[in-house]
Design an enzyme around this catalytic site. Sequence first.
Site, PDB file in Angstrom:
ATOM      1  N   GLY A  60       2.037   5.701   4.178  1.00  0.00           N
ATOM      2  CA  GLY A  60       1.114   5.779   4.834  1.00  0.00           C
ATOM      3  C   GLY A  60      -0.436   5.600   5.229  1.00  0.00           C
ATOM      4  O   GLY A  60      -1.318   6.544   5.080  1.00  0.00           O
ATOM      5  N   SER A  61      -0.561   3.790   4.023  1.00  0.00           N
ATOM      6  CA  SER A  61      -1.962   3.486   4.641  1.00  0.00           C
ATOM      7  C   SER A  61      -1.738   3.125   5.954  1.00  0.00           C
ATOM      8  O   SER A  61      -3.115   2.243   5.576  1.00  0.00           O
ATOM      9  CB  SER A  61      -1.308   2.751   3.113  1.00  0.00           C
ATOM     10  OG  SER A  61      -1.027   2.011   2.878  1.00  0.00           O
ATOM     11  N   GLY A  62      -0.908   2.789   6.487  1.00  0.00           N
ATOM     12  CA  GLY A  62      -1.035   2.171   7.912  1.00  0.00           C
ATOM     13  C   GLY A  62      -0.304   0.804   8.086  1.00  0.00           C
ATOM     14  O   GLY A  62      -0.151  -0.052   9.029  1.00  0.00           O
ATOM     15  N   GLY A 100       0.740  -0.643   0.081  1.00  0.00           N
ATOM     16  CA  GLY A 100       0.315   0.403   0.318  1.00  0.00           C
ATOM     17  C   GLY A 100       0.897   1.009  -0.039  1.00  0.00           C
ATOM     18  O   GLY A 100       2.078   1.705   0.116  1.00  0.00           O
ATOM     19  N   LEU A 101       0.103   2.500  -0.458  1.00  0.00           N
ATOM     20  CA  LEU A 101       0.444   3.717  -0.927  1.00  0.00           C
ATOM     21  C   LEU A 101       1.359   3.856   0.896  1.00  0.00           C
ATOM     22  O   LEU A 101       1.320   3.655   2.259  1.00  0.00           O
ATOM     23  CB  LEU A 101      -0.297   4.724   0.027  1.00  0.00           C
ATOM     24  CG  LEU A 101      -0.387   4.572  -1.961  1.00  0.00           C
ATOM     25  CD1 LEU A 101      -1.963   5.808  -1.622  1.00  0.00           C
ATOM     26  CD2 LEU A 101       0.140   4.342  -3.012  1.00  0.00           C
ATOM     27  N   SER A 136       6.710  -1.619  -1.946  1.00  0.00           N
ATOM     28  CA  SER A 136       5.685  -2.874  -2.827  1.00  0.00           C
ATOM     29  C   SER A 136       4.770  -2.377  -4.029  1.00  0.00           C
ATOM     30  O   SER A 136       4.200  -2.783  -4.794  1.00  0.00           O
ATOM     31  CB  SER A 136       5.485  -4.095  -2.619  1.00  0.00           C
ATOM     32  OG  SER A 136       4.939  -4.652  -1.922  1.00  0.00           O
TER      33      SER A 136
HETATM   34  S1  ADX Z   1       9.412   0.173  -2.256  1.00  0.00           S
HETATM   35  O1  ADX Z   1       8.715   1.014  -2.991  1.00  0.00           O
HETATM   36  O2  ADX Z   1      10.809  -0.513  -2.165  1.00  0.00           O
HETATM   37  O3  ADX Z   1       8.196  -1.300  -1.947  1.00  0.00           O
HETATM   38  P1  ADX Z   1       9.791   0.557   1.271  1.00  0.00           P
HETATM   39  O4  ADX Z   1       8.152  -0.111   1.450  1.00  0.00           O
HETATM   40  O5  ADX Z   1      10.751   0.237   1.250  1.00  0.00           O
HETATM   41  O6  ADX Z   1       9.650   1.089  -0.924  1.00  0.00           O
HETATM   42  O7  ADX Z   1      10.406   2.190   1.260  1.00  0.00           O
HETATM   43  C1  ADX Z   1       9.229   3.175   1.549  1.00  0.00           C
HETATM   44  C2  ADX Z   1       9.412   4.045   2.837  1.00  0.00           C
HETATM   45  O8  ADX Z   1      10.656   4.956   2.605  1.00  0.00           O
HETATM   46  C3  ADX Z   1       8.682   4.892   3.251  1.00  0.00           C
HETATM   47  O9  ADX Z   1       7.325   4.535   4.030  1.00  0.00           O
HETATM   48  C4  ADX Z   1       9.308   6.763   3.282  1.00  0.00           C
HETATM   49  O10 ADX Z   1       9.070   6.412   4.887  1.00  0.00           O
HETATM   50  C5  ADX Z   1      10.693   6.705   2.554  1.00  0.00           C
HETATM   51  N1  ADX Z   1      10.810   6.669   1.145  1.00  0.00           N
HETATM   52  C6  ADX Z   1      11.870   7.931   1.649  1.00  0.00           C
HETATM   53  N2  ADX Z   1      11.547   8.069  -0.242  1.00  0.00           N
HETATM   54  C7  ADX Z   1      11.035   7.581  -0.711  1.00  0.00           C
HETATM   55  C8  ADX Z   1      10.141   7.766  -2.088  1.00  0.00           C
HETATM   56  N3  ADX Z   1      10.728   8.404  -2.958  1.00  0.00           N
HETATM   57  N4  ADX Z   1       8.821   6.877  -2.312  1.00  0.00           N
HETATM   58  C9  ADX Z   1       8.529   6.158  -1.148  1.00  0.00           C
HETATM   59  N5  ADX Z   1       9.113   6.244  -0.419  1.00  0.00           N
HETATM   60  C10 ADX Z   1      10.169   6.853   0.306  1.00  0.00           C
END
Ligand code: ADX
Length: 193
Positions: A35-37, A32-33, A106
Amino acid sequence: MGKNIVKHDHKVTKEEREDLMNQKSKVIWLTGLSGSGKSTVANELAVKLQNEGKLAYILDGDNIRMGLCKDLNFSDDDRKENIRRIGEIAKLIADTGVIVITAFISPFIEERNNAKEIIGDDFIEVFVDASLEICENRDPKGFYKKARSGEIPKFTGISSPYEKPLNPDIYINTGEMSIVECSDFIFNNLKLD
Ligand code: ADX
């Protein structure tokens, strides 16, 4: 498989380890996005499982990116590599008999499918849904604000895509349900015995 590598079979099986702990291992894959929880739900669910006598372990995006994946950034390729590594680690932990809860954005369908392929039948995809508007209003880390101003590039939902699961095993909406309701809903839909 790489060259000159031979797979070892071990005497104690996954099933025997599961029997020892009186549980079935799973990989509960929260997507999920930001901040989605996801992390909050993962924590609540881990408490619930612990109280029910089930051994569970959380793999969380921010924490894993401080260690195992600290060489990765947020390009599409690095996100895919991030999820590939988590998929492999989750598979190993699940093989111990422990229930794994993963909390990673993801964002790509293909990488989640890849994780599912690595993990196999234990994989349970949970879509932690909340609208972008809600996540942006919550903005617990202040990252959406920075993403809007361009300070953080390629931020999921703003300047990088999030592909919603088309057919998740479990769906929860944290904008409509409380965290405890979400956690209980997931728990009640797991087949743990
Ligand atoms: S994923 O896209 O590779 O699955 P992941 O879950 O590991 O991301 O990390 C996400 C976390 O990294 C977010 O909750 C946020 O705190 C931090 N973050 C820093 N930069 C970004 C970005 N450009 N996009 C999304 N999350 C980011």
